[in-house]
Design a protein around this motif. Sequence first.
Motif, PDB file in Angstrom:
ATOM      1  N   VAL A 290      58.238  32.170  13.012  1.00  0.00           N
ATOM      2  CA  VAL A 290      58.345  30.721  12.768  1.00  0.00           C
ATOM      3  C   VAL A 290      57.494  30.415  11.544  1.00  0.00           C
ATOM      4  CG1 VAL A 290      57.947  28.399  13.663  1.00  0.00           C
ATOM      5  CG2 VAL A 290      58.716  30.217  15.205  1.00  0.00           C
TER       6      VAL A 290
ATOM      7  N   GLY B 159      59.523  26.482  21.112  1.00  0.00           N
ATOM      8  CA  GLY B 159      58.638  25.629  20.326  1.00  0.00           C
ATOM      9  C   GLY B 159      59.422  24.620  19.502  1.00  0.00           C
ATOM     10  N   THR B 160      58.751  24.102  18.471  1.00  0.00           N
ATOM     11  CA  THR B 160      59.323  23.037  17.637  1.00  0.00           C
ATOM     12  C   THR B 160      59.542  23.508  16.191  1.00  0.00           C
ATOM     13  OG1 THR B 160      57.089  22.222  17.164  1.00  0.00           O
ATOM     14  CG2 THR B 160      58.272  21.226  19.030  1.00  0.00           C
ATOM     15  N   GLY B 161      59.607  24.790  15.983  1.00  0.00           N
ATOM     16  CA  GLY B 161      59.778  25.306  14.633  1.00  0.00           C
ATOM     17  C   GLY B 161      61.105  24.896  14.011  1.00  0.00           C
TER      18      GLY B 161
ATOM     19  N   GLU C 258      54.980  27.246  25.558  1.00  0.00           N
ATOM     20  CA  GLU C 258      55.391  26.636  24.295  1.00  0.00           C
ATOM     21  C   GLU C 258      54.833  27.428  23.112  1.00  0.00           C
ATOM     22  OE1 GLU C 258      55.304  22.253  22.115  1.00  0.00           O
ATOM     23  OE2 GLU C 258      54.376  22.558  24.066  1.00  0.00           O
ATOM     24  N   ASN C 259      55.666  27.523  22.039  1.00  0.00           N
ATOM     25  CA  ASN C 259      55.313  28.181  20.782  1.00  0.00           C
ATOM     26  C   ASN C 259      55.107  29.693  20.936  1.00  0.00           C
ATOM     27  OD1 ASN C 259      55.569  26.500  18.626  1.00  0.00           O
ATOM     28  ND2 ASN C 259      53.391  26.518  18.086  1.00  0.00           N
ATOM     29  N   LYS C 260      55.873  30.296  21.804  1.00  0.00           N
ATOM     30  CA  LYS C 260      55.868  31.741  21.957  1.00  0.00           C
ATOM     31  C   LYS C 260      57.286  32.272  21.733  1.00  0.00           C
ATOM     32  CE  LYS C 260      51.556  32.493  23.149  1.00  0.00           C
ATOM     33  NZ  LYS C 260      50.633  33.370  22.379  1.00  0.00           N
TER      34      LYS C 260
ATOM     35  N   TYR D 230      51.859  29.198  12.493  1.00  0.00           N
ATOM     36  CA  TYR D 230      52.716  30.365  12.284  1.00  0.00           C
ATOM     37  C   TYR D 230      52.772  31.195  13.567  1.00  0.00           C
ATOM     38  CZ  TYR D 230      53.954  35.110  10.768  1.00  0.00           C
ATOM     39  OH  TYR D 230      54.523  36.339  10.665  1.00  0.00           O
ATOM     40  N   VAL D 231      53.994  31.542  13.973  1.00  0.00           N
ATOM     41  CA  VAL D 231      54.185  32.283  15.224  1.00  0.00           C
ATOM     42  C   VAL D 231      55.167  33.427  14.986  1.00  0.00           C
ATOM     43  CG1 VAL D 231      54.926  32.148  17.648  1.00  0.00           C
ATOM     44  CG2 VAL D 231      53.811  30.177  16.579  1.00  0.00           C
TER      45      VAL D 231
ATOM     46  N   TYR E  59      62.691  31.233  22.312  1.00  0.00           N
ATOM     47  CA  TYR E  59      61.642  30.433  21.651  1.00  0.00           C
ATOM     48  C   TYR E  59      61.770  28.995  22.148  1.00  0.00           C
ATOM     49  CZ  TYR E  59      59.236  27.800  18.014  1.00  0.00           C
ATOM     50  OH  TYR E  59      58.416  26.929  17.342  1.00  0.00           O
TER      51      TYR E  59
END
Length: 207
Positions: free
Chosen positions: A104, A35-37, A7-9, A110-111, A33
């Motif tokens: 993101v 994640g939840t961006g 997650e979040n990568k 921040y990713v 991706y």
Amino acid sequence: FLPSLPENKILVAQHPLLIVANQTATLVCNYTYNGTGKEFRASLHKGTDSSVEVCFISWNTTKISSNSNKEFNCQGARDKDKVIFNLWNMNANQTDIYFCKIEVMYPPPYVYNEKSNGTVIYVKETPTPIQEPQSAIPLWILATVTGILALYSMLITAVFINYWQKSKKNMYHQSDYMNMTPRHPAYQKNKGYPSYAPTRDYTAYRS
């Protein structure tokens, strides 16, 4: 092929080579991706150190915006799991390696993706057509003037030859006859001697 990620990568994959023959290139950045961006930014960078940002596109749930470096003609577009960068009017000096970067922006954290292998865009040199300089004077005018000058030259030559031949003939007639009759002194013209008889000197007998 993009593997599954924690997650979040973010993982980005690009085509390794693009050959540009018509000054236009389309570079596709595939990404994964999970994640939840909600707000993203995708950018295209030039050079091995990614020092030049060519253009970018950003979007969220309601808005999309895009911008380009003034030295490039570039437009970004978003699709499902990919970002497409269209470049046009490219020149040979823009041949280089290009990298996609996906970020993101919101919500935290921040990713962004690790640096991919990039895409080498090879822009072929466009041959410049060689144009022969066009004469400011139309061709038919040049042909007419040339013809008139040639005719005038022929007439002058003919007149000169005719004059030369007449002069030569007159010189020939003047030298063709020469009076060979001996002349005698004027005071002896009435002494009865033939005009052809030589004049005798009687002073030699007086002594």
